[in-house]
Write a protein that holds these residues in place. Structure first.
Motif, PDB file in Angstrom:
ATOM      1  N   UNK A   1       0.844  -1.190   0.000  1.00  0.00           N
ATOM      2  CA  UNK A   1       0.000   0.000   0.000  1.00  0.00           C
ATOM      3  C   UNK A   1       0.881   1.242   0.000  1.00  0.00           C
ATOM      4  N   UNK A   2       0.443   2.250  -0.710  1.00  0.00           N
ATOM      5  CA  UNK A   2       1.192   3.500  -0.752  1.00  0.00           C
ATOM      6  C   UNK A   2       1.176   4.166   0.614  1.00  0.00           C
ATOM      7  N   UNK A   3       2.277   4.852   0.911  1.00  0.00           N
ATOM      8  CA  UNK A   3       2.387   5.599   2.157  1.00  0.00           C
ATOM      9  C   UNK A   3       2.235   7.078   1.836  1.00  0.00           C
ATOM     10  N   UNK A   4       1.217   7.705   2.402  1.00  0.00           N
ATOM     11  CA  UNK A   4       0.973   9.132   2.178  1.00  0.00           C
ATOM     12  C   UNK A   4       1.272   9.894   3.448  1.00  0.00           C
ATOM     13  N   UNK A   5       2.174  10.895   3.344  1.00  0.00           N
ATOM     14  CA  UNK A   5       2.507  11.690   4.522  1.00  0.00           C
ATOM     15  C   UNK A   5       2.583  13.164   4.131  1.00  0.00           C
ATOM     16  N   UNK A   6       2.545  14.011   5.141  1.00  0.00           N
ATOM     17  CA  UNK A   6       2.644  15.450   4.928  1.00  0.00           C
ATOM     18  C   UNK A   6       4.106  15.878   4.867  1.00  0.00           C
ATOM     19  N   UNK A   7       4.353  16.881   4.075  1.00  0.00           N
ATOM     20  CA  UNK A   7       5.695  17.457   3.978  1.00  0.00           C
ATOM     21  C   UNK A   7       6.209  17.829   5.366  1.00  0.00           C
ATOM     22  N   UNK A   8       7.473  17.533   5.609  1.00  0.00           N
ATOM     23  CA  UNK A   8       8.094  17.868   6.887  1.00  0.00           C
ATOM     24  C   UNK A   8       8.061  16.734   7.898  1.00  0.00           C
ATOM     25  N   UNK A   9       7.181  15.752   7.678  1.00  0.00           N
ATOM     26  CA  UNK A   9       7.101  14.609   8.583  1.00  0.00           C
ATOM     27  C   UNK A   9       8.157  13.572   8.229  1.00  0.00           C
ATOM     28  N   UNK A  10       8.321  12.594   9.114  1.00  0.00           N
ATOM     29  CA  UNK A  10       9.250  11.497   8.861  1.00  0.00           C
ATOM     30  C   UNK A  10       8.511  10.317   8.250  1.00  0.00           C
ATOM     31  N   UNK A  11       9.019   9.837   7.125  1.00  0.00           N
ATOM     32  CA  UNK A  11       8.461   8.642   6.483  1.00  0.00           C
ATOM     33  C   UNK A  11       9.240   7.434   6.960  1.00  0.00           C
ATOM     34  N   UNK A  12       8.524   6.365   7.289  1.00  0.00           N
ATOM     35  CA  UNK A  12       9.169   5.129   7.715  1.00  0.00           C
ATOM     36  C   UNK A  12       8.637   3.981   6.865  1.00  0.00           C
ATOM     37  N   UNK A  13       9.551   3.321   6.157  1.00  0.00           N
ATOM     38  CA  UNK A  13       9.196   2.192   5.300  1.00  0.00           C
ATOM     39  C   UNK A  13       9.802   0.928   5.890  1.00  0.00           C
ATOM     40  N   UNK A  14       9.099  -0.185   5.713  1.00  0.00           N
ATOM     41  CA  UNK A  14       9.496  -1.442   6.339  1.00  0.00           C
ATOM     42  C   UNK A  14       9.845  -2.491   5.290  1.00  0.00           C
ATOM     43  N   UNK A  15      10.871  -3.272   5.582  1.00  0.00           N
ATOM     44  CA  UNK A  15      11.265  -4.401   4.746  1.00  0.00           C
ATOM     45  C   UNK A  15      11.449  -5.608   5.659  1.00  0.00           C
ATOM     46  N   UNK A  16      10.640  -6.637   5.445  1.00  0.00           N
ATOM     47  CA  UNK A  16      10.762  -7.876   6.221  1.00  0.00           C
ATOM     48  C   UNK A  16      11.174  -9.010   5.282  1.00  0.00           C
ATOM     49  N   UNK A  17      11.976  -9.931   5.794  1.00  0.00           N
ATOM     50  CA  UNK A  17      12.406 -11.025   4.945  1.00  0.00           C
ATOM     51  C   UNK A  17      12.401 -12.338   5.728  1.00  0.00           C
ATOM     52  N   UNK A  18      12.288 -13.444   4.983  1.00  0.00           N
ATOM     53  CA  UNK A  18      12.289 -14.780   5.585  1.00  0.00           C
ATOM     54  C   UNK A  18      13.176 -15.692   4.758  1.00  0.00           C
ATOM     55  N   UNK A  19      13.606 -16.772   5.402  1.00  0.00           N
ATOM     56  CA  UNK A  19      14.405 -17.811   4.738  1.00  0.00           C
ATOM     57  C   UNK A  19      15.654 -17.235   4.086  1.00  0.00           C
ATOM     58  N   UNK A  20      16.285 -16.294   4.781  1.00  0.00           N
ATOM     59  CA  UNK A  20      17.471 -15.665   4.200  1.00  0.00           C
ATOM     60  C   UNK A  20      18.280 -15.041   5.325  1.00  0.00           C
ATOM     61  N   UNK A  21      19.576 -15.052   5.192  1.00  0.00           N
ATOM     62  CA  UNK A  21      20.463 -14.394   6.151  1.00  0.00           C
ATOM     63  C   UNK A  21      21.451 -13.541   5.373  1.00  0.00           C
ATOM     64  N   UNK A  22      20.998 -12.383   4.904  1.00  0.00           N
ATOM     65  CA  UNK A  22      21.853 -11.565   4.040  1.00  0.00           C
ATOM     66  C   UNK A  22      22.990 -10.908   4.799  1.00  0.00           C
ATOM     67  N   UNK A  23      24.129 -10.850   4.146  1.00  0.00           N
ATOM     68  CA  UNK A  23      25.252 -10.109   4.718  1.00  0.00           C
ATOM     69  C   UNK A  23      25.084  -8.610   4.483  1.00  0.00           C
ATOM     70  N   UNK A  24      24.285  -8.269   3.470  1.00  0.00           N
ATOM     71  CA  UNK A  24      24.066  -6.870   3.117  1.00  0.00           C
ATOM     72  C   UNK A  24      22.595  -6.650   2.796  1.00  0.00           C
ATOM     73  N   UNK A  25      22.143  -5.446   3.061  1.00  0.00           N
ATOM     74  CA  UNK A  25      20.797  -5.055   2.673  1.00  0.00           C
ATOM     75  C   UNK A  25      20.902  -3.667   2.071  1.00  0.00           C
ATOM     76  N   UNK A  26      20.246  -3.486   0.930  1.00  0.00           N
ATOM     77  CA  UNK A  26      20.363  -2.217   0.204  1.00  0.00           C
ATOM     78  C   UNK A  26      18.975  -1.600  -0.005  1.00  0.00           C
TER      79      UNK A  26
END
Lengths: 117, 109
Positions: free
Chosen positions: B9-34
């Motif tokens: 779902x799109x995240x709608x926020x007002x200018x000046x606020x802090x946006x926080x986006x989430x990334x969850x993963x399973x069945x993986x143990x990454x050495x890096x995340x980009x």
């Protein structure tokens, strides 16, 4: 530096036709990649190359072929195009050098929008 | 199989606020995340990389956290601007990346 360039920008193919998507980078990167992106989805890795003469399969290689004869070029060949190959194709490159000299950020081209009908 | 989830779902926020986006993963143990930014009709652009032994990384108004126990990364944009409106992609790995489907951010003036 032009970065990563891709040609063509758009292409319509008929089922069963073949074509080559071109990708060139002028950053002397040793790693190059091909991804496809379907609408509303993330990118899926098709093939990648760690240097001239070396290629390896990614997550979705079926229906595609690649070659890497030079550092700069990494063409993607579609044989016998199918509607399932309708997608946007992105080429990318990155650099890996001696210890401490590697960067993992990938530089992407503008993409090729392919429709197979 | 490896699975990466980003809020579709799109995240709608007002200018000046802090946006926080989430990334969850399973069945993986990454050495890096980009994290990458993608504008309509364009290729992704690299923003930040965080290693498995790093808890947090900052770059100007951007901050990324990486919790390998929760298998989650949070991406923050502080003092958001309309120009930050784009789709943000999470990717696991250093070379052959596995991407999430992205979250579209819309910053309203």
């Amino acid at each position: 530096n032009a970065g990563v360039t891709q040609t063509p920008k758009f292409r319509i193919l008929k089922i069963g036709q073949s074509m080559t998507l071109q990708c060139t980078q002028d950053m002397n990167h040793n790693y190059m990649y091909w991804y496809r992106q379907d609408p509303g989805m993330g990118l899926k890795l098709i093939y990648y190359s760690v240097g001239a003469g070396i290629t390896d399969k990614g997550e979705v290689p079926n229906g595609y072929n690649v070659s890497r004869s030079t550092t700069e070029d990494f063409p993607l060949r579609l044989e016998l195009a199918a509607p399932s190959q309708t997608s946007v194709y992105f080429c990318a490159s990155s650099y890996s050098g001696a210890e401490g000299g590697s960067t993992y950020e990938q530089y992407f081209g503008p993409g090729t929008r392919l429709t197979v009908t | 199989s490896q699975k990466i989830e980003q809020n579709s779902e799109a995240l709608n926020i007002q200018e000046g606020k802090t946006a926080t986006l989430t990334c969850n993963y399973t069945n993986y143990s990454p050495a890096y995340l980009q994290w990458y930014r993608q504008d309509p009709g364009r290729g992704p652009v690299f923003l930040l990389l965080i290693r498995e032994n790093e808890k947090e990384k900052r770059k100007e108004r951007l901050k990324v956290t990486f919790d390998t126990t929760l298998k989650q990364s949070l991406f923050h944009i502080t003092a958001s601007q309309p120009a930050d409106s784009a789709t943000y992609l999470c990717a696991l790995g250093g070379r052959a990346l596995t991407f999430g489907s992205g979250t579209r951010l819309q910053v309203q003036p």
